[in-house]
Design an enzyme around this catalytic site. Structure first.
Site, PDB file in Angstrom:
ATOM      1  N   ASP A  80       0.791  -1.233   0.000  1.00  0.00           N
ATOM      2  CA  ASP A  80       0.000   0.000   0.000  1.00  0.00           C
ATOM      3  C   ASP A  80       0.825   1.287   0.000  1.00  0.00           C
ATOM      4  OD1 ASP A  80      -1.744  -2.020   0.516  1.00  0.00           O
ATOM      5  OD2 ASP A  80      -2.568  -1.175   2.341  1.00  0.00           O
ATOM      6  N   TRP A 104       5.763 -10.215   2.460  1.00  0.00           N
ATOM      7  CA  TRP A 104       5.111  -9.338   3.435  1.00  0.00           C
ATOM      8  C   TRP A 104       5.656  -9.656   4.822  1.00  0.00           C
ATOM      9  CZ3 TRP A 104       2.538  -9.270   7.956  1.00  0.00           C
ATOM     10  CH2 TRP A 104       1.863  -8.093   8.284  1.00  0.00           C
ATOM     11  N   PHE A 136       2.367   0.530  10.030  1.00  0.00           N
ATOM     12  CA  PHE A 136       1.377   0.223   9.011  1.00  0.00           C
ATOM     13  C   PHE A 136       0.932   1.500   8.288  1.00  0.00           C
ATOM     14  CE2 PHE A 136      -0.428  -4.140  10.570  1.00  0.00           C
ATOM     15  CZ  PHE A 136       0.822  -4.705  10.411  1.00  0.00           C
ATOM     16  N   SER A 137      -0.139   1.409   7.538  1.00  0.00           N
ATOM     17  CA  SER A 137      -0.556   2.477   6.626  1.00  0.00           C
ATOM     18  C   SER A 137      -0.893   3.778   7.340  1.00  0.00           C
ATOM     19  CB  SER A 137      -1.762   2.022   5.807  1.00  0.00           C
ATOM     20  OG  SER A 137      -1.412   0.978   4.932  1.00  0.00           O
ATOM     21  N   GLU A 263     -10.818  -1.303   4.105  1.00  0.00           N
ATOM     22  CA  GLU A 263      -9.512  -0.733   4.405  1.00  0.00           C
ATOM     23  C   GLU A 263      -9.286   0.574   3.658  1.00  0.00           C
ATOM     24  OE1 GLU A 263      -6.633  -4.203   5.670  1.00  0.00           O
ATOM     25  OE2 GLU A 263      -6.998  -4.313   3.524  1.00  0.00           O
TER      26      GLU A 263
END
Length: 557
Positions: A80, A104, A136-137, A263
Site C-alpha cells: 500500500d 510481506w 502500518f498504513s 480498508e
C-alpha cells in the site's frame, strides 16, 4: 500464503504461525495481513537490504518484469502507498515495505521521490518497524501553521499519522492497532516519533483499527481523520485542530459491498465537472476480498458531509449484486489507493498499489515484488441519478510518458476483416502508451493483442464485443500464471459505444496493463508476466470489418 520455504523462518515464532493458520480460514487482511513473523529490531531509518538514492534498474532478460513507468523498489516487498504528499516541487511516495525480504513482513515505511510521477528515486527507509511496533498504513499532513507545535513557524513540520501494530513490549497489548504520529523537519528525509503515541486508540483495544487518512474541513476549521475497523466494515471519523488530540465524530457503515475487510478509507470534497460550482463529498474505500474482479478491489460512495457525518446517496445495499456498487477499477490489480496531499492542478490525484491479495505473495518477480499503478487524476461527473468518478492518467505522468526527449511516436490507420493482422515493430514495445480508436459498428468483436509470441499463441488480448458492449482484458495466454489458481484469466466491464466507436488509452509496461476508456468512466488494471521475447502486436476482427486508428508512444527505459 504467509509462510514460504524461501523466506527466513524464525523458530521462536512457531506458536504464532499456528494461530495465523486458524485466522486465515476466516480472512486474509488486505493491506495488513496477519503476520507470520515479528519485525526485525531496529529504530533508525536505515536501508537494510535496499539500494537507495537510485532509480530501480531497467527490465532485462534476467529481470524481465521490472516496470519502466511504475514505482517499485529496487528490491524487496512493497504494497500500500502511504503518506503521499507534494512539497517544494517533489512528489513523495511512502509505502508499506519490507526492507529485509521479498515477502510481506517487517512492515516499515519505504520512501521514493519523483518530479514527474513516472521516474522515481528510492530514498532510505523512512520509518523502520521493530519487534514492538510495526509501521502500518497512514497519511502525511503539511502542518503549514504549526498547529501541532512539533515544528516552528519558520520551519513547520510534515506530520505523519500512521497505524502502530504492536508486538511484544509495545505501548498496547500485542496484536493491538492504534494511530500514532511522527514528524519531519527536513522535508521527509528523517522522522521523529511523537512521545505521546499512540494519539488515538479504541476501548477496548482493537486488532483491526487502522489506515488513517486526513482531510481539512474548512467550514469547521479542523482536520477530519477517516479510519476503519476493518473486520466490522466500519469507517470511523474523528476531528482535530492540532493533529494530536482527536474527538469522535461518527461511523459510516451499512452500505455497499461488504464481502471482506474494509480498508484505506478517504473522504474528500470534489467539484462536479460542469456543475456550475456544485461540490460533493466522496468516500473511497478498499475491500478484500469481495472486489468486482475477485479478491481485492476499490469501491466509492458519493454524498454529503456536514462536518460530523458522511451520508452516501444512491448507494448499493449490502447483499446487492456487485455491479450495483461503484468501483474505481474493474481490473484485478488496483488497491489501497489514496490521494496525493497538496498535489498541483486542483483535481485529486490518486496513487494505488498494483496488486491483489489473492496472489500478491506468490508473484514470480525477484528480487522485487510489488509495484504502484500509474497515478491518476479524478473527476466527478453527473450521470443520470448518480455521480461517477472518472479516472485519467495524472497530467504530470502523462507529460512524462509523452516527453519527446524520452519517447518516439508511431501511428497507423487501417481496417481488418475477419482476421488478425500484425502491427509490425512500431507497436512491439515492452513499455508504450497506445491511443486507440476502434470502429466496431461492422464487426462482432475487435481488438488488439500485445506482448504476442512469434506464432501468435501467446499474448495479452484487449477486445470489445459489440453485442454485449463489453470491454475485456484477457491475460489467460499472456504469460506465466501457474503461481496461483486465483490469478483470474480475464476481467471485463460494460462500456457503451459512441457512434459505433470505442476509444481507449492503454498504458503497457513490462508486467502490467492499464486500459482507460477515453472519458475515464472505466479502467481495467491487470498485471501479467510475459516471456521476455514476446514483443509482437496485432489487431483483429471477427464477424465483419473493424477500423483502427492507433498511435503508439514508445517509452524508453
Amino acid at each position: 500464503m504467509l509462510y514460504s520455504p524461501h523466506r527466513p523462518f524464525h523458530p521462536a515464532r512457531k506458536a504464532l504461525l499456528a494461530v495465523v493458520a486458524v485466522v486465515l480460514t476466516v480472512f486474509t487482511s488486505s493491506c495488513t495481513p496477519t503476520p507470520d513473523a515479528s519485525p526485525s529490531a531496529g529504530n533508525s531509518p536505515s536501508a537494510v537490504g535496499t539500494a537507495v538514492g537510485i532509480s530501480a534498474p531497467a527490465a532485462s532478460e534476467s529481470d524481465p518484469w521490472r516496470p519502466a513507468a511504475h514505482l517499485t523498489a529496487s528490491q524487496n516487498w512493497i504494497n500500500d502507498p502511504n503518506g503521499l504528499v507534494y512539497e517544494n516541487g517533489t512528489y513523495h511516495a511512502f509505502y508499506q515495505h519490507n526492507p529485509h525480504g521479498n515477502f510481506w513482513g517487517d512492515m516499515s515505511w519505504g520512501h521514493s521521490t519523483s518530479t514527474d510521477l513516472v521516474h522515481w528515486t528510492q530514498q532510505p527507509v523512512a520509518m523502520e518497524g521493530s519487534a514492538s511496533e510495526e509501521i502500518f498504513s497512514g497519511a502525511i499532513v503539511p502542518d503549514t501553521r504549526n498547529a501541532s507545535g512539533l515544528g516552528t513557524a519558520e520551519n513547520p513540520p510534515l506530520v505523519a499519522l500512521y497505524t502502530s501494530s504492536y508486538g511484544d513490549g509495545g505501548a498496547l497489548p500485542k496484536g493491538s492497532q492504534a494511530q500514532s504520529v511522527a514528524y519531519s523537519l527536513d522535508h521527509g528525509t528523517s522522522w521523529t516519533k511523537y512521545k505521546g503515541n499512540p494519539v488515538l486508540s479504541l476501548q477496548p483495544a482493537s486488532n483491526n483499527f487502522r489506515d488513517p487518512k486526513v482531510t481539512w474541513y474548512e467550514p469547521g476549521k479542523y482536520w477530519v481523520m477517516t479510519t476503519v475497523v476493518a473486520d466490522a466494515q466500519v469507517v470511523k471519523l474523528f476531528k482535530s485542530t492540532d493533529l494530536l488530540h482527536w474527538n469522535f465524530l461518527s461511523d459510516f457503515t451499512g452500505v455497499g459491498a461488504q464481502g471482506g475487510l474494509w480498508e484505506v478509507p478517504e473522504l474528500l470534497q470534489m467539484d462536479v465537472d460542469g456543475g456550475s460550482g456544485l461540490k460533493k463529498w466522496v468516500m473511497i474505500l478498499s475491500i478484500n476480498p469481495g472486489g468486482i474482479a475477485g479478491g481485492s478491489g476499490m469501491q466509492y460512495f458519493v454524498g454529503e458531509f456536514d462536518g460530523t457525518r458522511f451520508m452516501a446517496e444512491h448507494a448499493a445495499k449490502p447483499g446487492d449484486p456487485l455491479t450495483d456498487s461503484q468501483w474505481l477499477d474493474h481490473g484485478a490489480d488496483f488497491y489501497a489507493a489514496n490521494t496525493i496531499t497538496s498535489a498541483p492542478g486542483g483535481k485529486p490525484e490518486l496513487l494505488g498499489w498494483m496488486g491483489n491479495w489473492d496472489y500478491a505473495q506468490s508473484l514470480p518477480s525477484t528480487p522485487w515484488r510489488g509495484s504502484m499503478a500509474i497515478p491518476r487524476q479524478l473527476s466527478l461527473v453527473a450521470t443520470g441519478n448518480r455521480f461517477e468518478l472518472h479516472s485519467t492518467i495524472a497530467p504530470a505522468a502523462a507529460d512524462a510518458l509523452t516527453d519527446a526527449k524520452t519517447s518516439e511516436v508511431h501511428g497507423t490507420n487501417f481496417t481488418v476483416t475477419d482476421s488478425t493482422d500484425s502491427l509490425g515493430g512500431d507497436f512491439g514495445s515492452r513499455t508504450e502508451l497506445i491511443d486507440a480508436e476502434m470502429d466496431v459498428a461492422g464487426s462482432a468483436e475487435a481488438g488488439i493483442v500485445l506482448r504476442a509470441s512469434a506464432g501468435g499463441k501467446a499474448g495479452l488480448r484487449i477486445s470489445y464485443n459489440r453485442a454485449t458492449q463489453t470491454l475485456k482484458v484477457d491475460r489467460s495466454a499472456a504469460g506465466t500464471s501457474n503461481f496461483s489458481p486465483k490469478f483470474s484469466p480475464f476481467n471485463q466491464a460494460s462500456v457503451p459505444m459512441k457512434n459505433g466507436k470505442v476509444r481507449l488509452r492503454i498504458l503497457l509496461d513490462s508486467s502490467s496493463v492499464e486500459v482507460f476508456t477515453q472519458d475515464g468512466s472505466v479502467v481495467i488494471s491487470d498485471i501479467f508476466f510475459p516471456q521476455w521475447g514476446n514483443t509482437g502486436a496485432a489487431a483483429f476482427s471477427s464477424g465483419g470489418t473493424a477500423g483502427f486508428v492507433l498511435t503508439s508512444t514508445r517509452i524508453q527505459p
